[in-house]
Design a protein around this motif. Structure first.
Motif, PDB file in Angstrom:
ATOM      1  N   PRO A  92       0.765  -1.444  -0.177  1.00 20.43           N
ATOM      2  CA  PRO A  92       0.125   0.290  -0.121  1.00 20.43           C
ATOM      3  C   PRO A  92       0.871   1.096   0.158  1.00 20.43           C
ATOM      4  N   GLU A  93       0.558   2.265  -0.774  1.00 20.42           N
ATOM      5  CA  GLU A  93       0.714   3.596  -1.021  1.00 20.42           C
ATOM      6  C   GLU A  93       0.854   3.902   0.826  1.00 20.42           C
ATOM      7  N   SER A 119       3.134   5.768  -6.290  1.00 17.51           N
ATOM      8  CA  SER A 119       2.981   6.805  -7.627  1.00 17.51           C
ATOM      9  C   SER A 119       3.150   7.899  -7.307  1.00 17.51           C
ATOM     10  N   THR A 120       3.432   8.654  -6.176  1.00 19.25           N
ATOM     11  CA  THR A 120       4.222   9.694  -5.353  1.00 19.25           C
ATOM     12  C   THR A 120       4.936   9.529  -4.731  1.00 19.25           C
ATOM     13  N   ILE A 121       5.312   8.909  -4.270  1.00 19.31           N
ATOM     14  CA  ILE A 121       6.178   9.256  -2.864  1.00 19.31           C
ATOM     15  C   ILE A 121       7.590   9.155  -3.301  1.00 19.31           C
ATOM     16  N   SER A 122       8.469  10.474  -2.843  1.00 14.99           N
ATOM     17  CA  SER A 122       9.392   9.921  -3.352  1.00 14.99           C
ATOM     18  C   SER A 122      10.948   8.987  -3.623  1.00 14.99           C
ATOM     19  N   ILE A 123      11.514   8.797  -4.474  1.00 18.37           N
ATOM     20  CA  ILE A 123      12.487   7.671  -4.120  1.00 18.37           C
ATOM     21  C   ILE A 123      14.085   7.794  -3.641  1.00 18.37           C
ATOM     22  N   GLY A 124      14.168   8.870  -3.976  1.00 17.28           N
ATOM     23  CA  GLY A 124      15.655   9.587  -2.923  1.00 17.28           C
ATOM     24  C   GLY A 124      14.877   9.151  -1.415  1.00 17.28           C
ATOM     25  N   GLU A 125      13.468   9.097  -0.761  1.00 18.78           N
ATOM     26  CA  GLU A 125      13.398   9.472   0.412  1.00 18.78           C
ATOM     27  C   GLU A 125      13.530   7.712   0.956  1.00 18.78           C
ATOM     28  N   LEU A 126      12.401   6.667   0.148  1.00 21.62           N
ATOM     29  CA  LEU A 126      12.074   5.494  -0.057  1.00 21.62           C
ATOM     30  C   LEU A 126      14.054   5.224  -0.164  1.00 21.62           C
ATOM     31  N   ALA A 184      10.615  13.785  -9.426  1.00 20.36           N
ATOM     32  CA  ALA A 184       9.992  14.797  -8.735  1.00 20.36           C
ATOM     33  C   ALA A 184       8.867  14.230  -7.874  1.00 20.36           C
ATOM     34  N   THR A 185       8.736  15.404  -7.433  1.00 17.60           N
ATOM     35  CA  THR A 185       6.926  15.515  -6.868  1.00 17.60           C
ATOM     36  C   THR A 185       6.488  15.281  -7.843  1.00 17.60           C
ATOM     37  N   GLY A 186       5.530  14.163  -7.843  1.00 14.15           N
ATOM     38  CA  GLY A 186       4.320  13.273  -8.668  1.00 14.15           C
ATOM     39  C   GLY A 186       4.882  13.250  -9.866  1.00 14.15           C
TER      40      GLY A 186
END
Length: 319
Positions: A92-93, A119-126, A184-186
């Motif tokens: 889940p998102e 679909s929206t969460i920052s890949i760098g953060e993950l 980028a965001t989104g």
């Protein structure tokens, strides 16, 4: 690197659809979920769905047999990811849920390429939750995964290019159309999709048109173009000088919201007005303009023929 062994972590609607796509491409796929029972039940569900899709001629005739042969359910996440070459996370998102799962996946398999279907969460953060994060990227399928060809590939700053290339090759072998975008965001899909939705709700709330009529207008006007041309090609064919004029008209009420994009203004100032001058956002040899117009006209007629063949639209009570 050629990927042939895959784990899909999260076997629900999106994860199950992704598993169908990859299994039909000939890959060996392992499903996992919160429990072995859930993973097993979802394996049976996607096999049954494949049979129904085959009867509707949406999948090849032997799709259910192929998926049954190529997909198995695992008792745990750790069992699912052991030894595979690629892991697609489709839980889940919820950032905390994805972070915890990515930590488990990367600890259990230190070498596999890992993709997240966010679909929206920052890949760098993950990526901060992934061991050896250079193998991690976003791999964003759109809903429904079996039938929408486009997939966003979203590397972060440290993602190695070979990981992106390997996943792109896998997706192409499965009949998908991968496009690489920045973190980028989104990303691209949802930034564009939500921009349209935002403006649609503004029109509805202002009383310009009902939700039904807005949907009808979109799908019977510029929506007819979108299967064949993106926004830049559409603008070029309309004429960038026309676009600039339309922006000025919109600015009589919406000064900031419809400010003329610098890129558009610069092209018009240079006399690059799109297809009619051979240069714009997308350049085209003037000798091929007639070919482009013929393709465009046939494409629009054929999509309308397909709509007619499908029968009355389920949301259109007036048909």
């Amino acid at each position: 690197m050629t990927i042939s062994t895959i784990a899909v972590v999260g076997s629900g609607y999106m994860g199950g659809g992704i598993a169908q796509v990859l299994a039909l491409a000939g890959c060996s796929v392992v499903l996992s979920d919160q429990s072995a029972e859930i993973a097993s039940a979802n394996r049976e569900r996607i096999i049954a769905e494949a049979g129904a899709f085959a009867e509707q001629k949406l999948f090849v005739a032997d799709a259910a047999e192929t998926i049954a042969r190529n997909v198995r359910a695992a008792a745990s996440v750790e069992e699912a990811v052991e030894g595979v070459e690629f892991v697609e996370e489709a839980v889940p998102e919820i950032p905390a849920v994805k972070a915890e799962m990515l930590g488990r996946i990367s600890a259990a398999n230190p070498t596999a390429i890992i993709g997240s279907n966010t679909s929206t969460i920052s890949i760098g953060e993950l990526a901060t939750h992934v061991q050896n994060p250079e193998r991690f990227l976003g791999v964003h399928f759109s809903n429904p995964a079996p039938f929408i060809p486009g997939v966003e590939l979203i590397p972060h700053d440290s993602t190695r290019s070979s990981a992106v290339d390997a996943v792109a090759t896998l997706l192409r072998s499965a009949g998908k159309s991968p496009a690489t975008v920045t973190d980028a965001t989104g990303f691209v899909v949802n930034r564009l999709q939500y921009a349209l939705f935002h403006e649609a709700t503004q029109l509805m709330e202002e009383g310009v048109a009902t939700a039904d009529d807005i949907d009808l207008i979109v799908r019977t006007t510029f929506g007819m173009r979108l299967p064949f041309f993106g926004p830049f090609a559409i603008a070029d064919m309309a004429g960038l000088d026309v676009y600039e004029f339309c922006y000025r008209s919109l600015q009589t009420r919406f000064t900031e919201r419809f400010a003329t994009p610098d890129a558009l203004r610069e092209l018009v100032e240079q006399g690059k007005l799109g297809t009619k001058t051979g240069a714009g956002f997308r350049d085209i040899d003037p000798a091929r303009i007639a070919e482009l117009i013929a393709y465009r006209n046939e494409a629009y007629v054929r999509v309308q023929q397909l709509i007619d063949e499908l029968g009355p639209h389920p949301f259109d009570e007036r048909t």
